[in-house]
Every structure is written in C-alpha cells, then in structure tokens.
Design a protein around this motif. Structure first.
Motif, short mmCIF file in Angstrom:
data_model
loop_
_atom_site.label_atom_id
_atom_site.label_comp_id
_atom_site.label_asym_id
_atom_site.label_seq_id
_atom_site.Cartn_x
_atom_site.Cartn_y
_atom_site.Cartn_z
N GLU A 1 0.82 -1.21 0.00
CA GLU A 1 0.00 0.00 0.00
C GLU A 1 0.86 1.27 0.00
OE1 GLU A 1 0.62 -1.34 4.26
OE2 GLU A 1 0.09 -2.29 2.34
N ASP B 1 0.88 3.54 -3.20
CA ASP B 1 -0.10 4.61 -3.39
C ASP B 1 0.38 5.91 -2.74
OD1 ASP B 1 -1.83 2.93 -4.75
OD2 ASP B 1 -2.85 2.29 -2.92
N GLN C 1 2.92 7.55 -4.94
CA GLN C 1 2.32 8.21 -6.09
C GLN C 1 1.77 9.58 -5.70
OE1 GLN C 1 2.13 7.03 -9.53
NE2 GLN C 1 1.84 9.25 -9.53
N LYS C 2 1.15 9.67 -4.53
CA LYS C 2 0.63 10.95 -4.06
C LYS C 2 1.76 11.96 -3.85
CE LYS C 2 -3.42 8.93 -1.75
NZ LYS C 2 -4.05 8.62 -0.44
#
Length: 540
Positions: free
Chosen positions: A386, A389, A392-393
């Motif tokens: 996880e 993610d 990526q943010k």
C-alpha cells in the motif's frame, strides 16, 4: 520463517542489488549483488545508446536474464515469491517494464513529434512476473514505483523520501553518488533537481585497478606521515585494516594483522587517494610526482595519471552541478544547512575527503551518510504494498524544478572551468576569478569541523540471515557481420577483453565487460567498417 517471500531489487547504473525478504516476519533472508551492469557502458547515456541500437526487446530480455541470475543467487524457493518491488532510474525501470524509452533519449517537443513517440506513463505500476519474465511464482505481483517526472525517477524519489527532507524547513542538498549522480536541492519543501554524468570513475570503473564496492576492494586510505594504510572491504563488506605502504615507491611499511588481500580499488578509494595525494603534494596540477608516475597502494594496486584525470573530471561534474543548482535556486552554497550522501559510494567514502576535493560543497556543516535508499525503498514497498499509493501521491504533489544540465548555459560555463583545472592545470584562484567574471558566486571557504552522521554500519544496513552473495552475470550477445575478414582487430583493441571470435565467424560480446559508447574501439578500428552493435542478438 513462513516461506512466503518477497524480493526487493535496485537496478543501478553500475550493477544490480537484491534482497530476499520474509513478508510475514519482515526479516531479510539474503542479499545478492552484481559487480557490473549487464548492458555495455558505464552510464545511462551508454545504456540508452545500446538499447536504441539493439532494440528495446533485446535489451529488456538481457536485463531480465541478469535479474533472474540475481534472484537465483538469493538461494530461496522462487516459487514461494509472492511480491517483487523494483527501484531505479527512469531508463532502467522502463527497460525492466519493456516500455518506450525514446522520449528519454531525444530532447524537445519537436523531436518527440517528428519521431512520433508516444510518451508512456511512468506512474506507479503493478504488473506480474509472467508479464515481465521473472522466474518466480507466475502470479507474483511486481511493484514499480512512480517517477516524479519522466526524467526524474523513482531512485530520486527514494533519495528524497528516505532522508525525510521533504518535511523539513531549511535548505538541504541530497546526492546519489553514482555514475549518473542525481542531486536535489530542497528549500523548505521546494525541490530543484538535476542529474550529472559524473562518469564511471566515481564507482571505480574505467580505472586501471578499479572495481565496484566488493570484498577485497580498497575503499579508503589513512595517511600517517606520508605513509598510507589501506582500508579494505572484507567478505561481509565491513571495513578492515590493510597494509601500510609508501605511496611513492610501493614499499611495504607494515603488513596487516589479518593478512587481507587487496584486489582492486573502489571509487571511494580513488577519492581518498586523490585527496591524500593533493595533501601530500604527490599530485600537483593533475600530475603524479613519482618516478614511475604511479600512486602505489597495497598488493600492486595503483593509480596512474590517466586515472587522476578521469576522477578529476568526475569531481568537476559534481562541483559544477552544485554551483548550477545554487545559481538556479538563487541561494549561496554557504546557505545549505545539511548535506546527505546516498548510494554505496556516498556511504563508504570519507566525507572529509569528499569535502576536501569538492565532491560535496566545502562549506558543508552537517553531513549525513544514508546508504542505499533505492534498495531500501524497494524493501518498504515489498513489505507494505500500500506504500506504493503513498509514493504516487508524493510524486503528484511534489513541486519540482528539474534543470537539464545538458542544455544549461550556467553548467556549460562552470564545467569548462573544471576541465581547465584537470586538463590544463588552471590554479583554483583563477577558477574563482572566472566565476566572478561570469557573474556567479565563488566557492565558499572550507568548513573545518563538520558534524558527520553515519546512519548504518554499511550501505545495505542488513545483509540478512544468509548474508551476501556476489553473482557474476556474465551475459553475452552474438552477431555475424557481412564482410568480416576475421582479422581480430576488434579483439586486439578491446581494452576490457569483452570480445571473442568463434570458429564459425560469430562475434561474442560479453556485455557486462563492454565499455560501450565511451569506448567503441571495436567499431572505430574495424578496417572493413562492418562492426555494428545493431546486429547483435541476445542468444545466450
């Protein structure tokens, strides 16, 4: 151990590193490294050139073949591998993922449009082992972290994230000490980045007795009244005392108690020799002032004058990049609060020697050596998917100003001064005078007592239960050239012994030994002009 494994991989410009992990207990089981990259050459430009010549598919297959050898070297049941995370620069990850790379090779919108290049997404990606070709459980998930922009890769993101500078107030300089040295200047969260082709000398390559950080390599030197003691890496990549030598003659002053043998010198060892040579006035104006023009170290390891020039050019690329970043961000180098040194070379080098010869700004007051952040981030993703993610943010939100040094007039002017130092013997006071003439800041005074923070015992902090395994990738390409007369001129002129000729006329190229674009003696000396990279196929 549960038997559910994950693998973290760092594809660097000069080699591959991987770790096997127990994904239930988070324990590191084993570590594998290569001492070379499977592609010819010693920097990303060489690798791009090679991929464009032989094709993306062949280059991808070659890289995956090497990574599969690395995975086998971890000595685990590969059918129990459930996750793999891979980190690296945009070129390495694009070739791993088998996607378009021409947008990384050609600069400008006109070139992209003329060549009809569709720029691929380099956002965070989840694929599977079957799609990539990894020899693990066929449904294993492969995690590829995002690039910040297409030319600022996951390795730079790892460097920024793992040091924690994005959340700090102040001014920080972070550098990955590799052949393609990525740098970031962070000012209260705003990021200015660049990448400078420091060259292979910075990691011990293209040096007569050079090698990457590995057992038996001299990684540092200590000076005691003009007598130099070698510091050598042992089988666990920990430092140990070697012999003490007179660097002018090679005479042994004293043998080490553990009788460790030196078989080469790393880039950090070269930095140490360069720094001590200048301090002891054995190196003057890039010339070695010994009778045989060599700096002598342990077990017939030495540096020649050509090595000194090559490392000088590498150091010049660092210093010119630092000044360019500072000029573009409108700060003084003296304003920087702390410097972070990432990567194997940045971890093992003596930071005081780096400061002494310009590899980090001379005004550095606080220095952190943080090790291999790229492999460390791949490990985090493997254990906690996880996390991809979140990365990526961060990549989406990051305010990033990327400076293309290849087109920067500031860098061009400053690096020309660096070349004048190492190729023409220009004194440093004149270097500063020229900086003033160009309207740039001059180099600040040297900090005499910087605070040094060494974060771990070695650049890979935990080698695992089963320790370290060094893998020889030894991959080959082969081709037949119409018009080849079998004169063997290419073989005789190859400085790396990377070429052999079979009885049936096939030319065999050992890709990990080949110096690539920076050499091309095989192409240039072929009397029939038929030697062509583009005709090689991966048939090993």
């Amino acid at each position: 151990m549960s038997g559910n494994y994950g693998i973290a991989i760092d594809i660097g410009t000069s080699g591959i590193r991987a770790q096997a992990l127990d994904i239930d207990s988070s324990e590191v089981i084993s570590t594998t490294i290569t001492l070379r990259h499977p592609f010819p050459g010693a920097n990303v430009v060489d690798h791009l050139h090679f991929a464009l010549k032989v094709g993306i598919k062949t280059t991808h297959d070659l890289l995956i073949e090497a990574i599969n050898k690395v995975i086998r070297g971890l000595n685990i049941d590969t059918q129990n591998v459930k996750r793999v995370a891979v980190c690296g620069n945009p070129i390495q990850l694009s070739l791993f993922h088998n996607i378009e790379i021409r947008d990384l090779a050609y600069w400008g919108e006109n070139a992209i449009e003329r060549l009809k290049i569709e720029i691929p997404s380099r956002n965070a990606t989840i694929t599977n082992s079957k799609e990539i070709g990894l020899e693990v459980f066929e449904d294993a998930l492969i995690f590829i972290p995002p690039a910040i922009r297409h030319e600022i890769g996951a390795d730079a993101l790892a460097m920024l994230y793992k040091t924690g500078v994005l959340d700090k107030e102040g001014i920080y300089l972070i550098s990955d000490f590799g052949t393609n040295a990525e740098m970031a200047l962070v000012i209260d969260g705003e990021v200015f980045t660049c990448s400078t082709a420091a060259g292979p000398a910075i990691e011990g390559q293209m040096i007569y007795k050079g090698r990457l950080a590995s057992p038996g390599a001299i990684c540092d030197l200590e000076d005691n009244d003009y007598e130099w003691k070698s510091i050598v890496l042992d089988n666990d990549l920990l430092i140990t005392d070697g012999d003490t030598i007179d660097p002018s003659t090679g005479k042994i002053i004293s043998k080490s108690k553990n009788n460790i043998e030196a078989i080469g010198i790393t880039g950090t060892g070269v930095i140490a020799a360069f720094s001590l040579g200048i301090d002891d006035e054995i190196i003057v104006d890039s010339k070695i002032k010994t009778d045989d023009k060599k700096l002598h170290l342990q077990d017939d390891v030495y540096l020649a004058e050509e090595d000194i020039v090559n490392i000088g050019k590498s150091l010049g690329a660092f210093r010119a990049a630092h000044l360019t970043l500072a000029e573009e961000a409108d700060i003084l180098l003296d304003d920087i609060d702390a410097v972070y040194m990432a990567g194997a070379s940045g971890f093992y080098v003596d930071p005081l020697k780096s400061l002494n010869i310009g590899q980090i700004p001379p005004s550095s007051r606080e220095i952190y050596q943080v090790g291999n952040t790229s492999l460390d981030m791949a490990k985090d993703i493997t254990l906690s998917p996880e996390f991809l993610d979140e990365l990526q943010k961060i990549a989406d939100q990051m305010r990033s100003n990327h400076i293309m040094l290849a087109t920067s007039k500031t860098f061009e002017k400053i690096y020309s001064l660096e070349l004048s130092i190492y190729e023409e013997g220009m004194p440093f006071w004149m270097y500063n005078k020229w900086l003033e003439k160009y309207g740039f800041q001059t180099m600040p005074s040297k900090e005499l007592n910087p605070k040094i923070h060494r974060m771990f015992e070695r650049d890979i902090s935990d080698l695992g239960i089963n320790g370290l395994n060094v893998v020889d990738i030894g991959l080959t390409l082969e081709a037949k050239f119409d018009g080849c007369t079998r004169c063997q001129t290419c073989i005789k002129n190859c400085p790396e012994d990377a070429i052999t000729l079979e009885d049936d006329g096939r030319i065999i190229l050992r890709t990990d030994k080949c110096a690539g674009l920076g050499c091309q003696k095989c192409v240039l000396t072929c009397p029939e002009k038929v030697f062509d990279y583009g005709k090689f196929l991966n048939l090993s």
